[in-house]
Scaffold this active site. Structure first.
Site, mmCIF file in Angstrom:
data_model
loop_
_atom_site.group_PDB
_atom_site.id
_atom_site.type_symbol
_atom_site.label_atom_id
_atom_site.label_comp_id
_atom_site.label_asym_id
_atom_site.label_seq_id
_atom_site.Cartn_x
_atom_site.Cartn_y
_atom_site.Cartn_z
ATOM 1 N N HIS A 187 6.064 11.406 -0.619
ATOM 2 C CA HIS A 187 5.232 12.553 -0.276
ATOM 3 C C HIS A 187 5.078 13.412 -1.508
ATOM 4 C CE1 HIS A 187 3.652 16.020 1.844
ATOM 5 N NE2 HIS A 187 3.428 15.204 2.852
ATOM 6 N N ASP B 250 4.164 9.741 8.774
ATOM 7 C CA ASP B 250 3.435 8.566 9.248
ATOM 8 C C ASP B 250 4.351 7.411 9.621
ATOM 9 O OD1 ASP B 250 0.826 9.493 9.114
ATOM 10 O OD2 ASP B 250 0.781 9.243 6.950
HETATM 11 N N1 ACO Z 1 6.677 3.138 -2.092
HETATM 12 C C1 ACO Z 1 7.229 2.801 -3.284
HETATM 13 N N2 ACO Z 1 7.216 3.604 -4.366
HETATM 14 C C2 ACO Z 1 6.619 4.795 -4.229
HETATM 15 C C3 ACO Z 1 6.032 5.210 -3.001
HETATM 16 C C4 ACO Z 1 6.079 4.323 -1.915
HETATM 17 N N3 ACO Z 1 5.537 4.644 -0.757
HETATM 18 N N4 ACO Z 1 5.495 6.440 -3.176
HETATM 19 C C5 ACO Z 1 5.740 6.798 -4.437
HETATM 20 N N5 ACO Z 1 6.407 5.799 -5.082
HETATM 21 C C6 ACO Z 1 6.877 5.823 -6.479
HETATM 22 C C7 ACO Z 1 5.719 5.575 -7.433
HETATM 23 O O1 ACO Z 1 5.526 4.196 -7.672
HETATM 24 C C8 ACO Z 1 6.168 6.354 -8.633
HETATM 25 O O2 ACO Z 1 7.157 5.586 -9.292
HETATM 26 P P1 ACO Z 1 7.264 5.572 -10.900
HETATM 27 O O3 ACO Z 1 7.530 6.984 -11.283
HETATM 28 O O4 ACO Z 1 8.388 4.638 -11.172
HETATM 29 O O5 ACO Z 1 5.919 5.079 -11.379
HETATM 30 C C9 ACO Z 1 6.862 7.575 -8.055
HETATM 31 O O6 ACO Z 1 7.331 7.156 -6.768
HETATM 32 C C10 ACO Z 1 5.967 8.801 -7.909
HETATM 33 O O7 ACO Z 1 4.781 8.410 -7.196
HETATM 34 P P2 ACO Z 1 3.388 9.192 -7.280
HETATM 35 O O8 ACO Z 1 2.284 8.307 -6.825
HETATM 36 O O9 ACO Z 1 3.255 9.838 -8.623
HETATM 37 O O10 ACO Z 1 3.629 10.337 -6.220
HETATM 38 P P3 ACO Z 1 2.482 11.250 -5.619
HETATM 39 O O11 ACO Z 1 3.127 12.538 -5.328
HETATM 40 O O12 ACO Z 1 1.265 11.268 -6.450
HETATM 41 O O13 ACO Z 1 2.089 10.457 -4.295
HETATM 42 C C11 ACO Z 1 1.948 9.675 -2.107
HETATM 43 C C12 ACO Z 1 2.461 10.796 -3.021
HETATM 44 C C13 ACO Z 1 0.451 9.424 -2.373
HETATM 45 C C14 ACO Z 1 2.111 10.098 -0.659
HETATM 46 C C15 ACO Z 1 2.748 8.378 -2.406
HETATM 47 O O14 ACO Z 1 4.119 8.606 -2.157
HETATM 48 C C16 ACO Z 1 2.255 7.168 -1.597
HETATM 49 O O15 ACO Z 1 1.318 6.497 -2.034
HETATM 50 N N6 ACO Z 1 2.892 6.882 -0.398
HETATM 51 C C17 ACO Z 1 2.457 5.818 0.453
HETATM 52 C C18 ACO Z 1 1.253 6.266 1.305
HETATM 53 C C19 ACO Z 1 1.672 7.248 2.398
HETATM 54 O O16 ACO Z 1 2.630 7.023 3.133
HETATM 55 N N7 ACO Z 1 0.874 8.331 2.527
HETATM 56 C C20 ACO Z 1 1.080 9.330 3.571
HETATM 57 C C21 ACO Z 1 1.536 10.635 2.982
HETATM 58 S S1 ACO Z 1 1.944 11.780 4.244
HETATM 59 C C22 ACO Z 1 0.481 12.319 4.799
HETATM 60 O O17 ACO Z 1 -0.531 12.348 4.170
HETATM 61 C C23 ACO Z 1 0.476 12.764 6.150
#
Ligand code: ACO
Length: 383
Positions: free
Chosen positions: A266, A320
């Site tokens: 998140h 979610d």
């Molecule tokens: N699974 C595995 N690794 C993850 C996940 C995940 N779900 N989410 C983040 N990471 C990792 C990234 O690969 C990154 O790793 P790194 O630093 O080694 O490259 C690190 O965590 C940071 O990730 P970012 O994408 O920079 O985090 P950001 O804050 O931009 O993204 C987001 C947040 C989009 C929610 C992301 O966690 C994601 O894509 N999650 C999966 C989709 C999801 O569940 N979305 C629902 C969010 S809740 C809502 O909207 C109601």
């Protein structure tokens, strides 16, 4: 007189470190995993409140007394019905259309039947917010029945929003436990600070467009798999895994490929999302009652592996993750999951739009131009 130079804007990719609005509705402490609506902890609301009462709280910044709650609930029930023209439009929609495309189109179409669609002022916006919130369940149910070749079911104004939706969707009254499960999901999704779809809604209303346009913007934004579309992706993942003994290899393979595990991570929470904490316990009960415990156990196993592998990066389940199991357990089709989110979040979007209009300023950030300068214009025949 010379104007003071404005401070140079700084580039903040994804606006993660930018405060772009003030709100009195929800408070989030991402480090501690806290979410409050108007100062009341989300866990307490999920246990004790109803969706209708929670919406009243968000829109009025206080809990209603019995008379106020009854009047507010009635004002929603008075708006459950859809205009005949909307039902005609649903009948013409392709049955294979994605429900979120249908919902976005239908909310937009509702404006055509609202004489106040362009009316300004807080009171007109509150009336429109009530209409949109009250009619959205009927839009989703009508489209679902149309695509399945079933007749529409008229709303029942004696039922809560959650129970009425399930009635219109299935043509059968839900049990109290099933209606309560949906009600809890609606409470948990009602508002969440300046998330992507809420920001989009505020950008639209800040141009002094109208509330319908702002809701349509927000629905389109919610649809993406990085935002509200993730609950659907969670269910797809659970189906792909299929059995608890396949969880370990599935998760480890995805992580090795640097693929994301949907329902985890998140932008704001670096501890467990407090909505997921409540849903985790709650979805176990719902899954047990409905014979879906296997799905819950697979989810728990995914959570354990993710805790072992990536919790150090601040990646925990988000709302979610366990809402997918809950929706599936109460018989909601997979491709309606994001519509469930929208059905609830209209409360937050509308509340934010009304807040935005109080002391409004156009939202217009800057872009850093990274292209070339000084290029000659080349005539088309010479290119
Ligand atoms: N699974 C595995 N690794 C993850 C996940 C995940 N779900 N989410 C983040 N990471 C990792 C990234 O690969 C990154 O790793 P790194 O630093 O080694 O490259 C690190 O965590 C940071 O990730 P970012 O994408 O920079 O985090 P950001 O804050 O931009 O993204 C987001 C947040 C989009 C929610 C992301 O966690 C994601 O894509 N999650 C999966 C989709 C999801 O569940 N979305 C629902 C969010 S809740 C809502 O909207 C109601």
């Amino acid at each position: 007189m010379t104007l003071a130079a404005a401070p140079a804007p700084t580039f903040d990719k994804g606006l993660a470190n930018t405060i772009a609005a003030e709100t009195q509705m929800s408070f989030i402490d991402g480090g501690k995993g806290v979410l409050e609506y108007v100062g009341i902890d989300i866990d307490s609301l999920a246990r004790n409140s109803t969706f209708e009462e929670t919406v009243y709280l968000l829109w009025n910044r206080r809990l209603p007394n019995r008379t106020e709650l009854a009047a507010f609930t009635q004002s929603l029930r008075d708006e459950y019905e859809l205009p005949e023209g909307i039902l005609d439009l649903v009948r013409t929609m392709p049955r294979e259309a994605t429900p979120m495309h249908a919902l976005r189109t239908l909310v937009s179409a509702l404006s055509l039947y609202d004489a106040e669609a362009d009316a300004e002022g807080e009171e007109a916006n509150e009336r429109k917010a009530i209409r949109m919130l009250a009619k959205t369940p009927a839009l989703i149910a009508a489209f679902d029945r149309h695509r399945k070749g079933k007749p529409f079911v008229a709303p029942d104004a004696k039922l809560s929003m959650a129970a009425n939706f399930l009635w219109m969707l299935n043509g059968a009254k839900p049990t109290d436990a099933v209606a309560k499960a949906l009600d809890v999901c609606l409470i948990l999704h009602a508002d969440h600070g300046l998330n992507a779809s809420t920001f989009a809604a505020r950008v639209t209303i800040a141009t002094l467009s109208d509330l319908y346009s702002a809701m349509v913007t927000a629905i389109g934004t919610l649809k993406g798999p990085l935002h509200g579309g993730a609950n659907e992706e969670v269910m797809i993942m659970l189906r792909e895994i299929g059995a608890i003994d396949r969880v370990e290899s599935y998760v480890m393979d995805r992580l090795a490929r640097k693929d994301r595990i949907m329902g985890f991570g998140h932008r704001v929470y670096k501890a467990i999302d407090p909505r997921a904490t409540y849903l985790k316990t709650f979805s176990k009960q719902v899954a047990t009652d409905t014979g879906n415990l296997g799905l819950y156990e697979m989810s728990r196993r995914i959570e354990e592996i993710m805790a072992r592998e990536v919790a150090a990066k601040g990646i925990y389940p988000n709302v979610d993750f366990y809402s997918a199991t809950t929706y599936h357990s109460i018989g909601i089709d997979l491709d309606l999951f994001t519509c469930m989110f929208a059905m609830s979040r209209i409360a937050g979007w509308a509340g934010h739009c009304i807040e935005q209009l109080d002391g409004n300023r156009l939202i217009r950030p800057a872009a850093a131009y990274v292209g070339p300068h000084g290029q000659p214009y080349v005539a088309i025949e010479d290119r």
